[in-house]
Write an enzyme that holds these catalytic residues in place. Sequence first.
Site, PDB file in Angstrom:
ATOM      1  N   ASN A   9       0.731  -1.239  -0.194  1.00 16.67           N
ATOM      2  CA  ASN A   9      -0.051   0.150   0.019  1.00 16.67           C
ATOM      3  C   ASN A   9       0.912   1.186   0.080  1.00 16.67           C
ATOM      4  O   ASN A   9       1.656   1.345   0.970  1.00 16.67           O
ATOM      5  CB  ASN A   9      -0.926   0.040   1.206  1.00 16.67           C
ATOM      6  CG  ASN A   9      -1.840   1.231   1.519  1.00 16.67           C
ATOM      7  OD1 ASN A   9      -1.713   2.050   0.568  1.00 16.67           O
ATOM      8  ND2 ASN A   9      -2.407   1.510   2.663  1.00 16.67           N
ATOM      9  N   TRP A  10       0.921   1.870  -1.095  1.00 22.05           N
ATOM     10  CA  TRP A  10       1.902   3.193  -1.038  1.00 22.05           C
ATOM     11  C   TRP A  10       1.285   4.428  -0.809  1.00 22.05           C
ATOM     12  O   TRP A  10       2.171   5.071  -0.536  1.00 22.05           O
ATOM     13  CB  TRP A  10       2.147   3.173  -2.840  1.00 22.05           C
ATOM     14  CG  TRP A  10       3.026   2.070  -3.564  1.00 22.05           C
ATOM     15  CD1 TRP A  10       3.375   0.890  -2.826  1.00 22.05           C
ATOM     16  CD2 TRP A  10       3.612   2.130  -4.877  1.00 22.05           C
ATOM     17  NE1 TRP A  10       4.135   0.179  -4.121  1.00 22.05           N
ATOM     18  CE2 TRP A  10       4.182   0.859  -5.087  1.00 22.05           C
ATOM     19  CE3 TRP A  10       3.391   3.058  -5.784  1.00 22.05           C
ATOM     20  CZ2 TRP A  10       4.631   0.438  -6.214  1.00 22.05           C
ATOM     21  CZ3 TRP A  10       4.171   2.506  -7.062  1.00 22.05           C
ATOM     22  CH2 TRP A  10       4.724   1.459  -7.358  1.00 22.05           C
ATOM     23  N   LYS A  11       0.247   4.364  -0.312  1.00 17.68           N
ATOM     24  CA  LYS A  11      -0.213   5.571   0.293  1.00 17.68           C
ATOM     25  C   LYS A  11      -0.010   6.833  -0.643  1.00 17.68           C
ATOM     26  O   LYS A  11      -0.188   6.561  -1.950  1.00 17.68           O
ATOM     27  CB  LYS A  11       0.166   5.843   1.840  1.00 17.68           C
ATOM     28  CG  LYS A  11      -0.228   4.513   2.640  1.00 17.68           C
ATOM     29  CD  LYS A  11      -0.024   4.803   4.171  1.00 17.68           C
ATOM     30  CE  LYS A  11      -0.140   3.472   4.916  1.00 17.68           C
ATOM     31  NZ  LYS A  11       0.100   3.659   6.220  1.00 17.68           N
ATOM     32  N   HIS A  95      -9.698   1.326   4.688  1.00 14.00           N
ATOM     33  CA  HIS A  95      -8.355   1.596   5.401  1.00 14.00           C
ATOM     34  C   HIS A  95      -8.340   2.547   6.654  1.00 14.00           C
ATOM     35  O   HIS A  95      -9.283   3.496   6.481  1.00 14.00           O
ATOM     36  CB  HIS A  95      -7.139   2.301   4.553  1.00 14.00           C
ATOM     37  CG  HIS A  95      -5.607   2.158   5.280  1.00 14.00           C
ATOM     38  ND1 HIS A  95      -5.259   3.125   5.802  1.00 14.00           N
ATOM     39  CD2 HIS A  95      -4.971   1.317   4.906  1.00 14.00           C
ATOM     40  CE1 HIS A  95      -4.272   2.699   6.435  1.00 14.00           C
ATOM     41  NE2 HIS A  95      -3.814   1.542   5.864  1.00 14.00           N
ATOM     42  N   GLU A  97      -6.757   4.837   7.565  1.00 13.59           N
ATOM     43  CA  GLU A  97      -6.682   6.183   7.282  1.00 13.59           C
ATOM     44  C   GLU A  97      -7.760   6.856   6.575  1.00 13.59           C
ATOM     45  O   GLU A  97      -8.214   8.158   6.793  1.00 13.59           O
ATOM     46  CB  GLU A  97      -5.453   6.562   6.495  1.00 13.59           C
ATOM     47  CG  GLU A  97      -4.206   6.489   7.477  1.00 13.59           C
ATOM     48  CD  GLU A  97      -2.791   5.646   6.543  1.00 13.59           C
ATOM     49  OE1 GLU A  97      -2.986   5.813   5.530  1.00 13.59           O
ATOM     50  OE2 GLU A  97      -2.047   5.286   7.498  1.00 13.59           O
ATOM     51  N   GLU A 167      -5.534  -4.895  10.469  1.00 17.28           N
ATOM     52  CA  GLU A 167      -4.350  -3.527  10.668  1.00 17.28           C
ATOM     53  C   GLU A 167      -4.658  -2.977  12.004  1.00 17.28           C
ATOM     54  O   GLU A 167      -5.611  -1.950  12.186  1.00 17.28           O
ATOM     55  CB  GLU A 167      -4.440  -2.637   9.809  1.00 17.28           C
ATOM     56  CG  GLU A 167      -4.276  -3.302   8.206  1.00 17.28           C
ATOM     57  CD  GLU A 167      -3.784  -2.445   7.252  1.00 17.28           C
ATOM     58  OE1 GLU A 167      -2.455  -2.597   6.984  1.00 17.28           O
ATOM     59  OE2 GLU A 167      -4.176  -1.339   6.990  1.00 17.28           O
ATOM     60  N   SER A 213       3.294  -1.969  10.415  1.00 14.88           N
ATOM     61  CA  SER A 213       4.676  -2.178  10.941  1.00 14.88           C
ATOM     62  C   SER A 213       5.284  -3.661  10.256  1.00 14.88           C
ATOM     63  O   SER A 213       6.068  -3.951  11.039  1.00 14.88           O
ATOM     64  CB  SER A 213       5.110  -1.806  12.105  1.00 14.88           C
ATOM     65  OG  SER A 213       4.751  -0.444  12.323  1.00 14.88           O
ATOM     66  N   GLY A 234       2.789  -0.937   4.345  1.00 12.03           N
ATOM     67  CA  GLY A 234       2.793   0.516   3.897  1.00 12.03           C
ATOM     68  C   GLY A 234       4.337   0.873   3.769  1.00 12.03           C
ATOM     69  O   GLY A 234       4.906   0.637   2.499  1.00 12.03           O
ATOM     70  N   GLY A 235       4.812   1.458   4.802  1.00  7.40           N
ATOM     71  CA  GLY A 235       6.226   2.020   4.784  1.00  7.40           C
ATOM     72  C   GLY A 235       7.314   1.140   4.041  1.00  7.40           C
ATOM     73  O   GLY A 235       7.907   1.651   3.017  1.00  7.40           O
TER      74      GLY A 235
END
Length: 254
Positions: A9-11, A95, A97, A167, A213, A234-235
């Site tokens: 998930n590149w956001k 998600h 966010e 998540e 994470s 993500g990151g």
Amino acid sequence: MRTPLLAGNWKMYKTTGEARELVEGLLHGLGDVGDRKVLVCPPFTALQTVRDLVQGTPIALGAQDVYIEPQGAFTGAISPVMLRDLGCAYVIVGHSERRAIFGEGDELIGKKVRAALAHDLTPILCVGETKPQRDAGQAETVVIAQVRAALTGMTPEQIGRIVIAYEPVWAIGTGDTATPADAQAMHETIRRILGDMAGSDTAATINILYGGSVKPDNIDDLMAQPDIDGALVGGASLKADSFLRIVHFLSPQE
Ligand code: PGA
């Protein structure tokens, strides 16, 4: 029975040029991934660039959100038809966010799951509790309610076509991951609820991803859990080397 799914998930990261560079790096190091599925979810603006690069490769394409109508006067929204047109097979829905920053509630999220399915997109439904909810002993209740609210009224056949991502909100982007045992316990609970709603045979086929994470140094332990069927990353999906290490997770016997 379940093929592991490793999803990035590149956001709101990556211009088209940066997206190209990342995907070229992934393709370069991917190798044989016949026993697992690999997915990238770039921002809308990079979907076409990434589609052109991943077509005919083992990397599937997904989007990070979708609106519920096929077309219409919905300024700024992107429809499931448009995502299909760009080669998307998956879409992330609900998600944390989207829930926290953009105010999306369970009802809208449930409609998004249905809209995705109606257009042959596999929805990745995200659920997860906040830190105060976990501290108050409400994690399970919250997650169960989110799953039920999004999937209520759906047929077992429909439920069988979705992917769930557990998540925990406190683990997203914090470096503070759930322990494999805590994640496993929640995944087992989610599978039980899916069994109540769709039957245990269907529930046994559904991929339940862990997110929050996920890194190269914890993926192997997470994937060793029986009900963890992949990861939403993500990151660590923003760099080719770290995402490739996650994609190439090692099973306990290796
Ligand atoms: P993270 O994000 O891997 O950076 O914690 C996961 C997600 O939000 O899907």
